[in-house]
Scaffold this active site. Structure first.
Site, PDB file in Angstrom:
ATOM      1  N   SER B  47       0.679  -1.100   0.009  1.00 21.56           N
ATOM      2  CA  SER B  47      -0.077  -0.130  -0.001  1.00 21.56           C
ATOM      3  C   SER B  47       0.879   1.211  -0.021  1.00 21.56           C
ATOM      4  O   SER B  47       1.887   1.322   0.826  1.00 21.56           O
ATOM      5  CB  SER B  47      -0.747  -0.070   1.259  1.00 21.56           C
ATOM      6  OG  SER B  47      -1.954   1.141   1.283  1.00 21.56           O
ATOM      7  N   GLU B  48       0.671   2.092  -0.854  1.00 20.53           N
ATOM      8  CA  GLU B  48       1.579   3.259  -1.065  1.00 20.53           C
ATOM      9  C   GLU B  48       1.850   4.273   0.052  1.00 20.53           C
ATOM     10  O   GLU B  48       2.857   4.738   0.088  1.00 20.53           O
ATOM     11  CB  GLU B  48       1.255   4.108  -2.274  1.00 20.53           C
ATOM     12  CG  GLU B  48      -0.307   4.863  -2.482  1.00 20.53           C
ATOM     13  CD  GLU B  48      -0.997   3.841  -3.381  1.00 20.53           C
ATOM     14  OE1 GLU B  48      -1.071   2.769  -3.092  1.00 20.53           O
ATOM     15  OE2 GLU B  48      -1.746   4.479  -4.058  1.00 20.53           O
ATOM     16  N   ASN B  49       0.837   4.060   1.001  1.00 18.34           N
ATOM     17  CA  ASN B  49       1.189   4.762   2.222  1.00 18.34           C
ATOM     18  C   ASN B  49       1.953   3.928   3.330  1.00 18.34           C
ATOM     19  O   ASN B  49       2.062   4.628   4.363  1.00 18.34           O
ATOM     20  CB  ASN B  49      -0.180   5.266   2.883  1.00 18.34           C
ATOM     21  CG  ASN B  49      -1.110   4.319   3.266  1.00 18.34           C
ATOM     22  OD1 ASN B  49      -1.293   3.258   2.382  1.00 18.34           O
ATOM     23  ND2 ASN B  49      -1.709   3.813   4.332  1.00 18.34           N
ATOM     24  N   GLY B  50       2.655   3.206   2.844  1.00 18.91           N
ATOM     25  CA  GLY B  50       3.860   2.664   3.529  1.00 18.91           C
ATOM     26  C   GLY B  50       3.785   1.407   4.354  1.00 18.91           C
ATOM     27  O   GLY B  50       4.218   1.253   5.420  1.00 18.91           O
ATOM     28  N   SER B  89       8.399   3.876  -0.034  1.00 19.18           N
ATOM     29  CA  SER B  89       7.275   3.298  -0.574  1.00 19.18           C
ATOM     30  C   SER B  89       7.292   3.740  -2.132  1.00 19.18           C
ATOM     31  O   SER B  89       6.823   2.878  -3.002  1.00 19.18           O
ATOM     32  CB  SER B  89       5.962   3.958   0.026  1.00 19.18           C
ATOM     33  OG  SER B  89       4.860   3.268  -0.527  1.00 19.18           O
TER      34      SER B  89
END
Lengths: 227, 213
Positions: B47-50, B89
């Site tokens: 997930s791109e938020n880490g 990320s």
């Protein structure tokens, strides 16, 4: 003795000024330094440039700053969300400038600022309207867009624990933009849930070394229901 | 001609994701693919938020608003999962470390150009998020979509008319009527649902489609 902790939110943001560029951490609601933003509203500085992934929802956080007419420009990847009513209202009225930046370009431009790089060549956005008018270069057969660092006078972030030297740990996905914004802000101001005695945070788990932090203020955790 | 349901389509995409793959599932329909990955297999959802090792939605009493996905919905972390900041990320994407990314689309061109972030409507407030980074970063970019828009126009097109997200970045389209491999020579049909013919797909898309070898 060096102690970067300050006792109140008001003191934490005392040196803000009109026209300042302020990075604000967070993705959605996770990692948003909500109480620090409230302190910015109370401080009264205006004509601000806000650099943050989102533009806030409802009338809290960045939305409260926009509502109070303190924001001139927003640099964001995803400003429009369900409930971002004040952003939409001011943007449509032409009262709020928007620089829309792909999220990864925002991250690497913030990192470039914190790392002392003059610019970055990034493949993201090549051939799209977000790269219009920008310098491009072909390197080893791949196309890149020249993007410049995003600098800020202040970075406001939320972390989990700190010590008096400003070493930081984070909590889960609330980390998001915190570590890279901490590096990019000329002054980095952090709200944390706990300030622990020096030496009690395991050095192996420190994510942001205190060198990137100027001030910490303790804001104990509130449950969602109480917030 | 029987269209595949969204769930059947998600299950079809899941069949092409091997165990051990590092995968980013875009906001919306692609997130359903997670429900059809082989139970007990090790798949690394990014997930791109880490987050790597993202797990399913928690029960209400376990919701933690510090643990959300890119769509800002509460999620969980699997054993072995980890957290990292936005710089890392997006290096995972841009640096080609993510094996497969599955995105939705407004339009995809037969050469793999993607339009999925902006309708181009003059009064629309633009928001791009991580769409452009995902489109060009993963080793393979799949699109999952209905072949026709609600108004009946083909979303697989000769040239995109909506603002682009990325150039020549989509390698395969999974649609409710057929699967297409895309490339410099155009689109090739690799699978069709029962009752669909190549001629029918040519008629619907207006493209000179070929069957894959």
């Amino acid at each position: 003795m060096i102690d970067k902790s300050v006792p109140t939110l008001k003191e934490a943001v005392a040196d803000l000024f009109d026209g300042a560029a302020i990075m604000i951490g967070g993705f959605g609601e996770a990692g948003v330094p909500a109480e620090l933003i409230d302190a910015v509203v109370d401080h009264g500085a205006g004509d601000l440039t806000i650099i943050s992934n989102n533009a806030g929802t409802g009338d809290v956080g960045i939305a409260a700053l926009i509502k109070a007419n303190k924001v001139r420009k927003i640099v964001a990847s995803y400003p429009r969300m369900a409930g971002s009513i004040y952003f939409e209202e001011r943007y449509r009225a032409g009262e709020l400038e928007l620089e829309l930046v792909p999220q990864g370009n925002m991250a690497c431009r913030i990192q470039a600022a914190g790392s002392g790089l003059g610019a970055v060549f990034t493949p993201t956005g090549y051939g799209t309207m977000l790269a219009e008018g920008k310098e491009t270069r072909e390197i080893d057969g791949k196309h890149y867009v020249l993007e410049y660092p995003i600098h800020a006078d202040f970075a406001l972030i939320k972390a989990y624990k700190s010590d008096r030297w400003g070493n930081l740990t984070y909590r889960k996905a609330a980390r998001n933009f915190g570590p890279i914004m901490a590096m990019a802000g000329k002054k980095t101001i952090v709200q944390v849930e706990e300030i622990d005695p020096l030496g009690t945070i395991d050095p192996e788990v420190v994510v942001t070394p205190g060198i990137f932090v100027d001030r910490v203020v303790c804001v104990p955790h509130k449950t969602k229901a109480a917030a | 001609m029987q269209r595949m349901s969204s769930d059947a389509l998600a299950a079809r995409v899941a069949k092409d994701i091997p165990e051990g793959a590092y995968v980013n599932l875009g906001i919306g329909l692609p997130t359903r693919i997670a429900n059809y990955l082989e139970a007990g297999g090790d798949y690394f959802l990014h997930s791109e938020n880490g987050i790597l090792g993202m797990g399913p939605t928690p029960p209400d009493e376990e919701i933690d608003w510090d643990l959300i996905n890119a769509g800002k919905q509460p999620v969980t972390l699997l054993a072995g999962g980890c957290f990292f900041h936005h710089g890392d990320s997006f290096s995972m994407m841009r640096g080609g470390h993510i094996d497969i990314c599955v995105l939705g689309a407004y339009q995809v061109s037969e050469k793999g150009d993607l339009a999925n972030w902006h309708t181009g409507a003059p009064d629309a407030i633009p928001a791009v998020g991580g769409a452009m980074d995902l489109a060009i970063g993963a080793k393979q970019v799949f699109v999952m979509m209905n072949l026709l828009s609600k108004s009946g126009e083909s979303k697989l097109v000769k040239e995109c008319t909506y603002p682009l997200t990325g150039l020549a970045c989509v390698s395969r389209v999974y649609s409710d009527l057929a699967v297409f491999d895309l490339g410099p020579d155009g689109a090739r049909v690799t699978e069709m649902v029962e009752g669909v013919t190549l001629d029918k797909l040519r008629e619907l898309t207006g493209l000179d489609l070929k069957l894959a070898d």
